[in-house]
Write an enzyme that holds these catalytic residues in place. Sequence first.
Site, PDB file in Angstrom:
ATOM      1  N   CYS A 178      14.563  52.550  20.118  1.00  0.00           N
ATOM      2  CA  CYS A 178      15.280  53.763  19.680  1.00  0.00           C
ATOM      3  C   CYS A 178      14.938  53.977  18.208  1.00  0.00           C
ATOM      4  O   CYS A 178      15.741  53.685  17.322  1.00  0.00           O
ATOM      5  CB  CYS A 178      16.780  53.608  19.883  1.00  0.00           C
ATOM      6  SG  CYS A 178      17.267  53.019  21.530  1.00  0.00           S
TER       7      CYS A 178
ATOM      8  N   GLY B 259      13.434  54.650   9.613  1.00  0.00           N
ATOM      9  CA  GLY B 259      13.566  53.690   8.528  1.00  0.00           C
ATOM     10  C   GLY B 259      13.229  52.264   8.949  1.00  0.00           C
ATOM     11  O   GLY B 259      12.461  51.565   8.280  1.00  0.00           O
ATOM     12  N   LYS B 260      13.779  51.821  10.072  1.00  0.00           N
ATOM     13  CA  LYS B 260      13.495  50.468  10.553  1.00  0.00           C
ATOM     14  C   LYS B 260      12.053  50.360  11.039  1.00  0.00           C
ATOM     15  O   LYS B 260      11.411  49.313  10.902  1.00  0.00           O
ATOM     16  CB  LYS B 260      14.478  50.086  11.665  1.00  0.00           C
ATOM     17  CG  LYS B 260      15.920  49.932  11.190  1.00  0.00           C
ATOM     18  CD  LYS B 260      16.817  49.470  12.320  1.00  0.00           C
ATOM     19  CE  LYS B 260      18.268  49.353  11.874  1.00  0.00           C
ATOM     20  NZ  LYS B 260      18.887  50.670  11.598  1.00  0.00           N
TER      21      LYS B 260
ATOM     22  N   ASP C 173      11.814  57.204  21.131  1.00  0.00           N
ATOM     23  CA  ASP C 173      13.158  57.758  21.026  1.00  0.00           C
ATOM     24  C   ASP C 173      13.315  58.824  22.097  1.00  0.00           C
ATOM     25  O   ASP C 173      12.383  59.593  22.364  1.00  0.00           O
ATOM     26  CB  ASP C 173      13.416  58.362  19.646  1.00  0.00           C
ATOM     27  CG  ASP C 173      14.898  58.446  19.339  1.00  0.00           C
ATOM     28  OD1 ASP C 173      15.418  57.514  18.679  1.00  0.00           O
ATOM     29  OD2 ASP C 173      15.551  59.418  19.759  1.00  0.00           O
TER      30      ASP C 173
ATOM     31  N   ASP D 208      13.025  58.037  28.006  1.00  0.00           N
ATOM     32  CA  ASP D 208      14.282  57.313  28.195  1.00  0.00           C
ATOM     33  C   ASP D 208      14.011  55.816  28.050  1.00  0.00           C
ATOM     34  O   ASP D 208      13.324  55.210  28.882  1.00  0.00           O
ATOM     35  CB  ASP D 208      14.856  57.626  29.576  1.00  0.00           C
ATOM     36  CG  ASP D 208      16.265  57.086  29.772  1.00  0.00           C
ATOM     37  OD1 ASP D 208      16.659  56.175  29.027  1.00  0.00           O
ATOM     38  OD2 ASP D 208      16.965  57.591  30.663  1.00  0.00           O
ATOM     39  N   GLY D 209      14.562  55.219  27.002  1.00  0.00           N
ATOM     40  CA  GLY D 209      14.325  53.801  26.749  1.00  0.00           C
ATOM     41  C   GLY D 209      14.821  52.894  27.854  1.00  0.00           C
ATOM     42  O   GLY D 209      14.345  51.765  27.996  1.00  0.00           O
TER      43      GLY D 209
ATOM     44  N   CYS E 213      25.313  50.707  14.007  1.00  0.00           N
ATOM     45  CA  CYS E 213      25.960  50.968  12.710  1.00  0.00           C
ATOM     46  C   CYS E 213      27.433  51.273  12.971  1.00  0.00           C
ATOM     47  O   CYS E 213      27.995  52.226  12.441  1.00  0.00           O
ATOM     48  CB  CYS E 213      25.272  52.086  11.944  1.00  0.00           C
ATOM     49  SG  CYS E 213      24.948  53.583  12.890  1.00  0.00           S
TER      50      CYS E 213
END
Length: 379
Positions: free
Chosen positions: A176, A181-182, A199, A232-233, A305
């Site tokens: 995802c 950033g990651k 994603d 779709d992950g 998060c």
Amino acid sequence: MAAYVCMRFPFMGTSNCAATRPKFPATEPALHNFDTSYSKQLWDLLPSIRVAMLCEQKYGALINSFSSAPNVITELEAQGCKDFISIYCTRNEVHQSSQDSTTSHRDSTELEPAALRPSISPDIKCLVFPKGDISRFKPARPDSSGILGYYLLDAASVLPVLALDIQPGHTVLDLCAAPGGKTLALLQTHSVNYLWANDLSGSRTMRLRRTLQSYLPKEFLDENKIHITSTDGRQLGMTEKKSFDRVLVDVPCTTDRHSAMVEENNVFKRSRTKERQKLPLLQTQLLLSGIQATRRGGNVVYSTCSLSQLQNECVVQQAISLAQQELGITVQVQDLGWFAQRFSDTFHFAPQLSVGELVLPHLCANFGPIYMCKLQRMN
């Protein structure tokens, strides 16, 4: 403390308050959920976390090693910033040197095997202002090729990437990946042989592409090195079984800080109630998919998060159980207690979680929340 700028009420003091304030602001049910759901979970920590969540967030500058912009680190250090990762690496080297010097005086069976010692990539550099300093970073400058010198993000977001322990030649799946950033942090290790960044959202995938285009040379965006998809992950675990050495599963969640502060794209909007209620199921399915896509002996890091136990520890425990019962896959939780120990100078960690580690917002170190749990596929 008084220097903190609290941002809970962005509409107050404006002449068009009535015209701009939503009739049913999503931040209100978000805060109600925070107070009711987390009171038993966080107990005495709740008031300080709530205050920090409603105040200005701290950021870190993830240094982009692909940029040739001059004096980036020097200029940031001159402003008082420190690389929290290199500080840890330096201390670890000193500790290891001291340990090695006493080896002859100790039983060798007492020493921790090298393979079990935590590994941190020294190539990832993330600079932060000291505790209590809420100075803001200036926008990053591009080099002569237009590649930006650093990426601003919640510095705690780098921890799941560090926990993955990427080694040279590894294949990596970022399940995802948006907004990127990651993903960018993964590439800073310079150890990734092949990266699949996925994603579900088409618009978020476009944002991911723009991020990478702003921070990577064109030749590095070759499909043989970075494969970007919008799918779709939950399906990738079946189609890409046992394909990756490392998998990052940074799932959609209630994004607690954003939900308490910002109306835009807020998951607590009335129209998104069912979506929000189904989040733990979606998260479990995504983690199971990540486990399936991991090779034997490979690592998966699950992260959110959110402060929610239902989205954090409960999802991990449910996924481990389902992986064993329905897929015949044994998964083992890897201890990340050393993260809390080594990075406590920079982040404020929650005490005594059943599995994983959680960075808590705190006025003097206002990062997070970021939850992470590391798993290893055993068979």
